[in-house]
Write an enzyme that holds these catalytic residues in place. Structure first.
Site, PDB file in Angstrom:
ATOM      1  CD  GLU A   1      -6.547   3.271   6.568  1.00 45.22           C
ATOM      2  OE1 GLU A   1      -6.769   3.101   7.780  1.00 45.22           O
ATOM      3  OE2 GLU A   1      -5.892   2.456   5.881  1.00 45.22           O
TER       4      GLU A   1
ATOM      5  CD  GLU B   1      -2.908   1.241   2.310  1.00 46.85           C
ATOM      6  OE1 GLU B   1      -2.771   0.473   3.279  1.00 46.85           O
ATOM      7  OE2 GLU B   1      -3.815   2.082   2.232  1.00 46.85           O
TER       8      GLU B   1
ATOM      9  CG  ASN C   1       0.006  -6.711   3.989  1.00 48.79           C
ATOM     10  OD1 ASN C   1      -0.080  -5.810   3.183  1.00 48.79           O
ATOM     11  ND2 ASN C   1       0.931  -6.722   4.947  1.00 48.79           N
TER      12      ASN C   1
ATOM     13  CG  HIS D   1      -6.373   0.556  12.485  1.00 50.34           C
ATOM     14  ND1 HIS D   1      -7.147   1.689  12.417  1.00 50.34           N
ATOM     15  CD2 HIS D   1      -5.783   0.430  11.272  1.00 50.34           C
ATOM     16  CE1 HIS D   1      -7.024   2.222  11.216  1.00 50.34           C
ATOM     17  NE2 HIS D   1      -6.199   1.479  10.501  1.00 50.34           N
ATOM     18  CD  GLU D   2      -3.025  -2.036  10.665  1.00 47.51           C
ATOM     19  OE1 GLU D   2      -3.515  -2.219   9.538  1.00 47.51           O
ATOM     20  OE2 GLU D   2      -2.662  -0.910  11.065  1.00 47.51           O
TER      21      GLU D   2
ATOM     22  N   GLY E   1       2.858   2.498  10.840  1.00 49.04           N
ATOM     23  CA  GLY E   1       2.622   1.710  12.051  1.00 49.04           C
ATOM     24  C   GLY E   1       2.443   0.233  11.752  1.00 49.04           C
TER      25      GLY E   1
HETATM   26  N1  PHE Z   1      -3.156   0.961   5.754  1.00 48.28           N
HETATM   27  C1  PHE Z   1      -2.307   1.075   6.904  1.00 48.28           C
HETATM   28  C2  PHE Z   1      -3.243   1.266   8.098  1.00 48.28           C
HETATM   29  O1  PHE Z   1      -3.874   2.253   8.260  1.00 48.28           O
HETATM   30  C3  PHE Z   1      -1.365   2.199   6.900  1.00 48.28           C
HETATM   31  C4  PHE Z   1      -0.297   2.131   5.866  1.00 48.28           C
HETATM   32  C5  PHE Z   1      -0.384   2.900   4.729  1.00 48.28           C
HETATM   33  C6  PHE Z   1       0.798   1.342   6.043  1.00 48.28           C
HETATM   34  C7  PHE Z   1       0.616   2.893   3.766  1.00 48.28           C
HETATM   35  C8  PHE Z   1       1.804   1.310   5.120  1.00 48.28           C
HETATM   36  C9  PHE Z   1       1.704   2.098   3.973  1.00 48.28           C
HETATM   37  O2  PHE Z   1      -3.478   0.436   8.844  1.00 48.28           O
HETATM   38 ZN    ZN Z   2      -5.826   1.669   8.572  1.00 49.55          ZN
END
Ligand code: PHE
Ligand code: ZN
Length: 852
Positions: free
Chosen positions: A314, A123, A259, A291-292, A255
């Site tokens: 997000e 990402e 995936n 969150h993840e 952070g």
């Molecule tokens: N999508 C991730 C999150 O918010 C953040 C992220 C964005 C990590 C871009 C790496 C690169 O949980």
């Molecule tokens: Zn996120």
């Protein structure tokens, strides 16, 4: 490397990709400098697309071979990808082989190496550094992956398939965009666990870490199980694979990353132990794991059509993780923490040159839009929506969202439509929260008619122009409010006033006495509230408000007002504030965490923002002096109470990073720090020597350093922890954060020469240079040394890691607040950065926007 003219991408230009993908199969032959990636992709023309150009993104790839239906082809290759002219108009198989070099990838995007371990970050647009692919979130496919490597752990998304000596296969049955792809290969150990979903499916859980870190996984594992359970209980969402893996990596720009089935975490956001992590770390880790994990439904099962829709996943996921933390810990404390963070990070962004809507309409580099506005304001917008439609309607709408859009790459329009369809409400005006940038100002005027017993609140809303948006239309603002009697009783409990016009009034009748309103309870909208309210009134609300947030807010405003008078009028610390504070802090019926929050005061950075908002020029020197003087005055006023506050709030029993223990330690540590202000560092010295946890050890160290009494402990701390990179990040940061203004740049410079300083590690870089930017008086020291040092390092880092460099440029975003001399110095540094040859697109965009 940047193109001559950076390209701007617009939301309005969206068109679907010309092809759909039926399956993807990838083979990785791992090698530090010559990894081979073979891809076999089944494409077919997309009936919904008009443009059938076959363009695949690809950057920094060495193309070895390309075939269509088994026959070699010769694509037109540029720095950004390849095009096949006259691609078939019937389904076909694309095959390619490329070579990449993970060990020299310092940008930490795509496939890279961290401490000998292979890992990926895709990402937003990192997959194109792995192989040629339509790297856009609306192209979704199932992936089969084969990894060949000598490492003992070979991981990818989905469920495990065949494995053997030197290889492993994975297969992900859920369609996903490439940004959710992940691969990890390393000599890792796991902390195992398991979870049974509510429908009875057993899921294998693992946290994978470097050997030696196994003892820092238990807390994260529990947080994962709690999150899985919570999402079932509250949102009815179950996990959907046989296995869920988390991997900790040391070198990571952000952070953590969601995936599919294989979350990759910055090690600082997952590894936790009593000895090495603070209470705040534990809480943050719990929230990030949640969150993840929550992204599995809000982000992965339902993803974003394009990157302009980033807040769709997000904002919602931040909102969900905040609900989780509130449920696990304390709702008011979580809300207060979030509002402090919003004001510290999002408000300055929204009121400065980087201001952008929650859903931006243009960008040059998407990495620059992982912002406080998209995340935190995006979550606030969802909170407002929930307030407006109510609890039950909110969950009903969410059920419809999951049902209707499962498997989709969706938009904010889809999201809003779900709420409209399930509640019957017209949300056209509400949608302005997604398109208008800037922080609205809501002012309130009171009118009391004693004869008729009528009380009217006259509201007015306005938003100052922001870059690219001169005119602002009124928004829907849910204002939670209640009324108190002069004797302190609540006569009208919380109700929601829906403001939709620029000017609007709310009248209460039949009152026997003039009430005291409590407005914007729970911070029900991300606005700046302006009230004609004096300190007597604030003290009254501090004592009597039934809304925990507004009680805290009243105390906060008293502190802010006291500080402003000290800064702008050379006033003495306000006696009424100190009295009120003493009552709250010594009120043992209140929760310790809440009392500790009350003891905090607005940061120097926040004060600078408030002064700028008043149309004046903040003086960092005066602000710093006032902040110190108010701390000292608090210490003097509370002097008699401090020893008891300290001893009575030592948690009994074994250390636990829960809400209760954390709250007590926070309060006791504040008391210890205030004792330091009175010249008494004995408690701190003793606590440093005896602490069995990092919260108490580092708080004691901070008190000693702040009072200039910590030299020996700073050395001892290093000697004790030099093998622990996460603790050493704290060691770097603490010395810089607490450095005197005139020494901050020199201390930072000295620490960048330390053998343990490693600019390639984002945590270490941020812990050092980021700490300098966070030391308000130090960074803004009149010498300009802070500005220059940060610029020097940003220029150096940009060549290696554009993403982290660009993000750290935000330290300069408030430059127009300051006096001409400081502005000129900052401008010179910004221009110097911008003039750097081969500056990245990321940093170029950020600096250009900040300069305006
Ligand atoms: N999508 C991730 C999150 O918010 C953040 C992220 C964005 C990590 C871009 C790496 C690169 O949980
Ligand atoms: Zn996120």
């Amino acid at each position: 490397m940047r193109d001559a003219a950076p390209q701007t991408i617009y939301l309005k230009d969206y068109t679907p990709f010309g092809y759909l993908i039926d399956s993807v199969s990838l083979t990785f032959k791992l090698h530090p400098t010559e990894t081979r990636v073979l891809s076999r992709i089944a494409f077919r023309p997309n009936p919904d697309a008009t443009d059938q150009t076959f363009f695949l993104h690809g950057e920094e790839l060495k193309l070895i071979s390309a075939k269509i239906d088994g026959a070699e082809v010769s694509p037109v290759v540029t720095d950004e990808g390849l095009t096949i002219e006259n691609a078939p108009s019937a389904p076909f198989i694309w095959e390619s082989e490329v070579e990449i070099s993970p060990s020299t990838n310092t940008a930490l995007e795509g496939l890279y190496m961290s401490n000998g371990m292979y890992c990926t970050q895709c990402e937003a647009e990192g997959f194109r550094k792995i192989t040629y692919y339509p790297d856009r979130p609306d192209v979704m496919a199932t992936f089969d992956v084969r990894i060949e490597g000598s490492e003992n752990v070979l991981l990818s998304n989905g469920n495990p398939g065949a494995s053997g000596e030197g290889f492993a296969e994975w297969s992900d049955p859920w369609k996903k965009p490439a940004y959710l792809f992940a691969l990890v290969a390393g000599d890792l150990n796991n902390h195992p666990g398991s979870f049974t979903t509510r429908s009875g499916k057993d899921v294998e859980l693992n946290i994978w870490v470097r050997p030696g870190d196994e003892d820092k996984c238990a807390f994260g594992m529990q947080a994962l199980k709690d999150s899985m359970k919570w999402d079932e209980d509250v949102y009815g969402r179950e996990y959907d694979l046989d296995i869920f893996n988390i991997v900790a990596v040391d070198d990571f720009n952000m952070g953590a990353m969601e995936n599919k089935g294989l979350n990759i975490f910055n090690s600082s956001c997952v590894l936790a132990s009593q000895a090495t992590s603070t209470d705040a770390d534990f809480e943050r880790i719990e929230a990030i794991i949640a969150h993840e994990y929550f992204h599995n439904w809000t982000g992965n099962r339902i993803t974003c059509r394009d990157w302009f829709q980033l807040c769709l996943k997000e904002g919602l996921t931040v909102f969900r993780d905040a609900q989780f933390t509130a449920d696990m810990r304390s709702e008011p404390v979580k809300r207060i923490d979030d509002v402090i963070a919003l004001r510290a990070r999002q408000f300055p962004e929204d009121q400065g040159p980087l201001s952008h809507p929650v859903r931006p309409e243009e960008f040059q580099e998407i990495n620059n839009f992982y912002t406080a506005t998209v995340y935190e304001k995006g979550a606030e917008v969802i909170g407002m929506l929930k307030t407006l439609v109510g609890h039950d309607a909110y969950y009903k709408a969410l059920d419809l969202y999951f049902e209707r859009h499962d498997g989709d790459a969706a938009t904010i329009e889809d999201w809003i439509k779900v709420f409209e369809d399930s509640t019957g409400r017209d949300l056209a005006q509400f949608k302005r929260w997604y398109s208008q940038s800037g922080t609205p100002k809501v002012s309130v005027r009171e009118e009391w008619d004693a004869e008729g017993g009528t009380f009217t609140l006259h509201f007015n809303q306005s938003t100052a122009p922001t870059p690219g948006q001169d005119v602002k239309d009124p928004r829907v603002i849910p204002i939670a409010l209640g009324l108190l009697n002069p004797n302190g009783d609540e006569t009208h409990s919380t109700q929601i006033f829906e403001m939709t016009e620029a000017e609007q009034a709310l009248t209460f009748t039949g009152l026997s006495a003039r009430p005291v309103p409590s407005i914007l309870r729970g911070f029900s909208a991300p606005v700046m509230l302006e009230q004609d309210i004096d300190n007597t009134r604030r003290a009254f609300l501090l004592a009597h408000d039934t809304d925990a947030f507004n009680r805290w807010e009243a105390g906060r405003e008293l502190a802010r007002d006291a500080l402003l008078k000290m800064i702008l009028e050379d006033a003495a610390p306000d006696a009424a504030y100190l009295e009120g504070l003493k009552r709250v802090v010594t009120d043992t019926s209140l929760d310790a965490a809440y009392r500790a929050l009350m003891l905090n005061q607005p940061s120097e950075t926040e004060l600078a923002g408030v002064i700028a908002e008043m149309g004046q020029t903040p003086d960092p020197v005066k602000i710093h002096a006032a902040a110190k003087a108010l701390s000292k005055a608090k210490a003097e006023s509370l002097a008699d109470a401090l020893p008891a506050l300290y001893t009575e709030n030592q948690p009994s029993g074994a250390y636990a990073p829960d809400a209760k223990g954390s709250g007590q330690r926070a309060l006791a540590n504040s008391a210890m720090s205030l004792m330091g202000k009175l010249g008494d560092v004995e408690k701190a010295r003793a606590q440093y020597a005896s602490a069995d946890n990092m919260t108490q050890q580092i708080a004691a160290l901070a008190t000693l350093v702040r009072e200039g009494e910590g030299d020996a402990e700073v050395q001892a701390f290093y000697d004790q922890w030099q093998e622990d990179r996460l603790v050493i990040n704290k060691w770097f940061g603490l010395q810089i954060s607490l450095a005197k203004p005139e020494e901050a740049a020199a201390v930072t410079e000295r620490l960048t020469q330390h053998p343990d300083f490693d600019m390639k590690n984002p945590n270490r870089f941020r812990g050092t240079l980021g700490a300098l930017a966070g030391n308000h008086a130090g960074f803004h020291h009149a010498s300009g040394a802070g500005y220059k040092l940060l610029a020097d390092w940003l220029i150096k880092l940009d060549a290696l890691n554009p993403q982290t460099t660009a993000r750290m440029c935000t330290s300069f975003q408030t430059w127009k607040r300051y006096d001409d001399g400081r502005q000129a110095m900052i401008k010179a540094q910004l221009e110097r950065i911008l003039a750097t040859p081969n500056l990245s697109r990321d940093t170029h965009e950020m600096i250009s926007r900040i300069l305006g």
